[in-house]
Design a protein around this motif. Structure first.
Motif, mmCIF file in Angstrom:
data_model
loop_
_atom_site.group_PDB
_atom_site.id
_atom_site.type_symbol
_atom_site.label_atom_id
_atom_site.label_comp_id
_atom_site.label_asym_id
_atom_site.label_seq_id
_atom_site.Cartn_x
_atom_site.Cartn_y
_atom_site.Cartn_z
ATOM 1 N N VAL A 86 60.959 114.885 24.536
ATOM 2 C CA VAL A 86 59.896 113.907 24.266
ATOM 3 C C VAL A 86 60.264 113.160 22.997
ATOM 4 C CG1 VAL A 86 58.009 115.050 25.490
ATOM 5 C CG2 VAL A 86 58.502 115.696 23.130
ATOM 6 N N PRO A 122 56.954 109.978 18.786
ATOM 7 C CA PRO A 122 56.357 108.667 19.085
ATOM 8 C C PRO A 122 56.279 107.774 17.847
ATOM 9 C CG PRO A 122 54.669 110.367 18.997
ATOM 10 C CD PRO A 122 55.984 111.074 18.904
ATOM 11 N N GLY A 144 56.986 107.011 24.313
ATOM 12 C CA GLY A 144 55.606 106.654 24.040
ATOM 13 C C GLY A 144 55.428 106.258 22.590
ATOM 14 N N GLU A 177 55.972 106.156 30.287
ATOM 15 C CA GLU A 177 55.592 105.861 28.898
ATOM 16 C C GLU A 177 54.124 106.194 28.640
ATOM 17 O OE1 GLU A 177 55.501 102.074 25.750
ATOM 18 O OE2 GLU A 177 56.392 101.838 27.742
ATOM 19 N N ARG A 178 53.859 106.825 27.487
ATOM 20 C CA ARG A 178 52.489 107.223 27.122
ATOM 21 C C ARG A 178 52.096 106.645 25.765
ATOM 22 N NH1 ARG A 178 50.580 111.328 30.377
ATOM 23 N NH2 ARG A 178 48.595 110.390 29.747
ATOM 24 N N THR A 189 49.134 107.548 22.580
ATOM 25 C CA THR A 189 48.247 108.642 22.159
ATOM 26 C C THR A 189 46.764 108.343 22.359
ATOM 27 O OG1 THR A 189 48.478 107.832 19.877
ATOM 28 C CG2 THR A 189 49.803 109.757 20.505
ATOM 29 N N LEU A 193 45.737 111.210 27.519
ATOM 30 C CA LEU A 193 45.915 111.929 26.261
ATOM 31 C C LEU A 193 44.592 112.122 25.542
ATOM 32 C CD1 LEU A 193 48.917 111.237 26.924
ATOM 33 C CD2 LEU A 193 49.285 111.128 24.480
ATOM 34 N N SER A 235 49.088 113.936 18.159
ATOM 35 C CA SER A 235 50.546 114.034 18.329
ATOM 36 C C SER A 235 51.005 115.489 18.367
ATOM 37 C CB SER A 235 51.284 113.254 17.233
ATOM 38 O OG SER A 235 50.935 113.694 15.959
ATOM 39 N N TRP A 267 51.607 116.382 21.929
ATOM 40 C CA TRP A 267 52.520 115.461 22.615
ATOM 41 C C TRP A 267 53.409 116.111 23.678
ATOM 42 C CZ3 TRP A 267 52.445 110.360 22.942
ATOM 43 C CH2 TRP A 267 53.611 109.640 23.203
ATOM 44 N N THR A 321 51.588 114.621 27.235
ATOM 45 C CA THR A 321 52.319 113.530 27.872
ATOM 46 C C THR A 321 52.749 113.879 29.290
ATOM 47 O OG1 THR A 321 54.319 114.385 26.809
ATOM 48 C CG2 THR A 321 53.225 112.512 25.754
#
Length: 888
Positions: free
Chosen positions: A39, A42, A79, A142-143, A145, A150, A459, A462, A466
């Motif tokens: 991951v 971000p 992301g 793609e994400r 937060t 999320l 986060s 994450w 995600t």
């Protein structure tokens, strides 16, 4: 035929668009493929690509491309982070510029809508910049937060931890930013050294029997003093413990207490205690059950807990007034200049205030237990391993984590307050109302908490949010835990540790098996890059000037276990030249009819040169594979550089020229096929680091490999798996003898300033029969490459011949007629003496503890490098001098 030069400006966007359109960035659907997931750390949605991002994301891309080619289901999930305070600041500035509006003028709902508008238009710039770097993320996954998935995960985690009594509300000190009127994390606090003063104040004893003197750099906080502390073992004050002083200006009695926080050796040994405005004082206050009096409001102005004449004053105006009043009262005992560290908000630039407020906290100590154990038992390992110490030191001394922020942009805390202050924590407002109805027996109006959660809270989830958690998705089943996290050492505490805590608590498994801590990129002299210094290297400008591949190779090659990378444009230019070298070698192969033959088997080649390059290719593939698998990025780059530049482009191409232009058709055909095969392996091995150049060469050189399946991208081609049996020790010995004979001969010529036009013979003085055979058969080639008249076999070298030894064979170059031996000895002696003096001077400087302690880190490192370079140069010149002395 290839163009004369590689043009990154046209090739890179074309190739990236083709890669992305092909779906090749997504993990394979093959259920038998081993999952390998990363991951992305971000980046802030407000961010743009800086050199640290370039390093971190290059290494991630190298690893994901490598594992993708190894046949794994490789997922690099991208992301961005909503970056609470940073994003809110950007939009607030825009509002101010547009019409002098503030967020409070707009109201919460309208302001948040404005932020979403900005995010849609300008947010995420950095993800397109990552594409320019060649990042092969699966953009379809793609994400963000703050996206709904999320956000659901955040609410679920908050409610669960609250029910488990691991989230609670408490009144404690926080870092308060008066500009943004919010608590901020330690990470958002910047310590700056500033000029200041120690003001020495006398506090009169309440019984009139004397006074006690305290010193402070923050006179304004004395308005909230609730004690004076002395060390329990300090004989000067033992008789005063339990008595009171009369706090000047405020005129309130304040006890003198015994606490080990007071240092008898520092100042007067007595310290004023302001529990509501100092972190150390807060702990003293807790231990001694002291009142905690907050004398500031959210804007750091004096509030109603202070005397009337101070109310409404800015804290620094109050400071000045306090000092003036102490002087008027005759209680100012001295002013002492000092330089000290003062905390500032990294975004606002204002002085941060320790501030007593009601906030939400996580009991991090409980969550840390499993996270500590996981690293102790190697379920998660740090690379380099020494970073585990940093992790443990923080985790074993962890404090409650303040997770609430007084902002509007972020995950709003899922807590609602009833009319009596009772709190209802729930994932939805309807659920909170149901809880309230159950308690009150009727519907009552509820008000949601105004605060949002610390960005690090979301986060921290994450690695699993995600992938779809709290839903039980196929991605979550397949790709959690992730394999490798690549990140900077500066967020081990704030992100890595918190992901470990939350991953273990909610998934029952570590979020990643390995944490690779990348270095910090500094300028060429070792100084930290900053706009104020004017030494910032913009990665996008570097990509424009040199191409993405050159920057990527530079960062990869310099990414070893050292804490710092010294980056310069010259280094990047050098690695661009490396790419050019490979491009030219490939053009040479094309022009000389090199083509991979149907059914070509590298194990069956006959020619000694071809057996040698096949073995070198195998060795390099083995080193690169093992290095990349272990995150030895610099080792992989070093092996690739040496093999491609030295063994293949320099020596194999040069030594193959006579074969490719000769009359032996069988040898020529084998060499053409071997060259094409070796180039294939080079492109495959180099691709993770230099994806654009290699993909272009792969696509443009179909004529080099008619037998290979050239229907897909190099990016998804299988990684080379070459057996150890391809190494031929006999071929190695022959070719290395040839190479070293020429290389050492060139060194002799260079060190002794032998003119390029000089053509002495190369004398073979002593060698085995096998070595003589090799040197005899290759004599014309040696003569051409070493620029000698001939290779001559002799029993003894004549006077003035400079000897050198290669693999036990003694060779010599008779150069006396081309240079003045005495003059060369004098020149070399002078240069050796000069270097010796420089070495002594630098070594003396580095041997001085004061210099090492006080000089900037980059200056000390520069001197160490200068010393090492001088010692190397001196050793080389001494070797040349000894050769001359031997023939005197």
């Amino acid at each position: 035929m290839l163009e004369k030069t590689f043009d990154p400006k046209t090739v890179e966007p074309r190739l990236y668009a083709a890669w992305e359109a092909s779906g090749g960035f997504a993990p394979t659907d093959d259920p038998a493929a081993e999952p390998f997931s990363i991951v992305i750390p971000p980046p802030n949605v407000t961010g743009s690509l800086h050199i640290g991002h370039a390093l971190n994301n290059t290494l991630q891309d190298v690893l994901i491309r490598f594992e993708r080619m190894r046949g794994k289901a490789a997922l690099w999930l991208p992301g961005t982070d909503h970056a609470g305070i940073a994003t809110q600041m950007v939009v607030e500035r825009q509002l101010a510029q547009q019409g002098n509006q503030s967020r409070r003028d707009l109201g919460r709902e309208a302001f948040v809508a404005k932020v979403w508008e900005w995010k849609a238009e300008s947010g995420g710039t950095i993800v397109n910049q990552l594409r320019r770097l060649g990042a092969s993320c699966d953009w379809s996954r793609e994400r963000f937060t703050l996206d709904e998935g999320l956000s659901a995960a955040v609410r679920k985690v908050f409610v669960t931890l609250y029910k488990e009594k691991l989230i609670y509300r408490d009144k404690r000190l926080v870092n308060w930013d008066p500009h943004f009127q919010t608590a901020i994390s330690d990470l958002e606090v910047e310590q700056r050294e500033v000029d200041g003063h120690y003001w020495h104040f006398a506090y009169p004893l309440e019984d009139g029997s004397g006074e006690i003197v305290v010193a402070t750099t923050r006179p304004e906080t004395m308005l909230g003093d609730t004690a004076v502390a002395v060390h329990p073992g300090d004989e000067r004050y033992k008789h005063l413990i339990g008595k009171c002083v009369r706090l000047p200006i405020v005129n309130r009695p304040v006890p003198i207490i015994a606490d080990e926080y007071a240092d008898p050796e520092k100042g007067s040994g007595a310290v004023k205690i302001t529990p509501a405005h100092d972190f150390n004082d807060f702990m003293v206050g807790k231990r001694n059950n002291l009142p905690m009096i907050n004398v500031f409001d959210d804007f750091a102005k004096v509030n109603d807990n202070a005397p009337v004449e101070y109310r409404g004053l800015d804290r620094f105006a109050a400071r000045k007034k306090v000092v003036e009043q102490f002087e008027e009262l005759g209680l100012l005992r001295g002013i002492e200049k000092t330089r000290h560290m003062v905390p500032h908000g990294d975004r606002s630039g204002v002085v941060v205030e320790p501030y007593l407020t009601d906030q939400w906290y996580v009991n991090a100590e409980v969550l840390a237990r499993d996270a500590i154990k996981a690293v102790e038992t190697d379920r998660t390992v740090f690379v380099p391993k020494h970073w585990e110490k940093t992790y443990f030191e923080w985790m074993r001394n962890i404090q409650p984590w303040c997770i609430s922020r007084q902002l509007w942009w972020g995950h709003r805390i899922p807590a609602w307050f009833g009319p009596d202050g009772k709190v209802f924590v729930a994932e939805t407002e309807d659920e909170a109302k149901r809880q309230a109805r159950e308690l009150y027996g009727r519907d009552e109006p509820l008000k949601q908490d105004e605060d949002v959660l610390d960005t690090w809270f979301s986060s921290a989830l994450w690695p699993f949010s995600t992938l779809g958690w709290p839903e039980k998705t196929e991605d979550l089943r397949r790709f959690y835990p992730t394999h490798t996290l690549i990140t900077g050492f500066d967020i081990i505490f704030f992100w890595v540790a918190r992901m470990m805590m939350q991953g273990l608590h909610f998934m029952g498994e570590v979020p990643f098996k390995r944490v690779f801590i990348n270095a910090l990129v500094r300028d060429a002299s070792g100084a930290k890059m900053s706009k104020s210094k004017g030494n910032v290297l913009d990665p996008l400008e570097l990509v424009d000037d040199f191409g993405a591949d050159a920057l990527r190779f530079t960062l990869t090659a310099m990414s070893g276990a050292a804490r710092d990378i010294k980056l310069s444009r010259q280094r990047i230019e050098g690695y661009r030249n490396f790419g050019t070298k490979l491009w030219n070698a490939t053009r040479f192969a094309q022009m000389n009819g090199c083509a991979r033959a149907e059914g070509f088997d590298p194990a069956q080649v006959k020619g000694v040169l071809n057996r040698w390059i096949v073995g070198e290719t195998q060795r390099t593939a083995k080193v690169v594979t093992e290095a990349l698998a272990d995150c030895g990025f610099d080792q992989a780059a070093d092996a690739l550089y040496k093999f491609i530049w030295r063994q293949f482009c320099d020596w194999y191409v040069e030594l193959a020229k006579p074969i490719l232009t000769g009359e032996d058709k069988a040898a020529k055909a084998e060499t053409q096929a071997t060259a094409a095969w070796a180039l294939d392996q080079i492109l495959l091995l180099l691709h993770p680091v230099m994806p654009f150049l290699t993909e272009e060469l792969w696509g443009q050189t179909a004529d080099l490999g008619a037998a290979r399946a050239h229907t897909g991208f190099l990016m998804t081609a299988p990684w080379p798996e070459l057996p150890d049996t391809l190494v031929d020790a006999g071929a190695d010995a022959e070719i290395e003898l040839l190479i070293e004979s020429i290389s050492e001969g060139r060194s002799v010529r260079s060190e002794l300033n032998v003119p390029p036009s000089a053509r002495p013979p190369l004398l073979v003085v002593e060698a085995s029969e096998a070595q003589k055979k090799v040197l005899s058969e290759s004599a014309p080639l040696i003569a051409r490459l070493l620029r000698v008249e001939e290779v001559r076999f002799v029993d003894a070298a004549p006077e003035g011949a400079i000897p050198y030894v290669v693999d036990g064979a003694t060779l010599a170059l008779p150069v006396a007629e081309f240079i003045d031996l005495a003059a060369e000895r004098a020149r070399l002696s002078k240069e050796v003496a000069s270097l010796a003096a420089d070495i002594e001077k630098t070594a003396k400087k580095l041997g001085n503890p004061d210099f090492v302690a006080r000089a900037p880190e980059e200056v000390v490192e520069e001197n160490r490098e200068r010393l090492a370079e001088a010692e190397t140069a001196k050793a080389k010149l001494e070797g040349a001098l000894s050769r001359l002395t031997a023939v005197a």
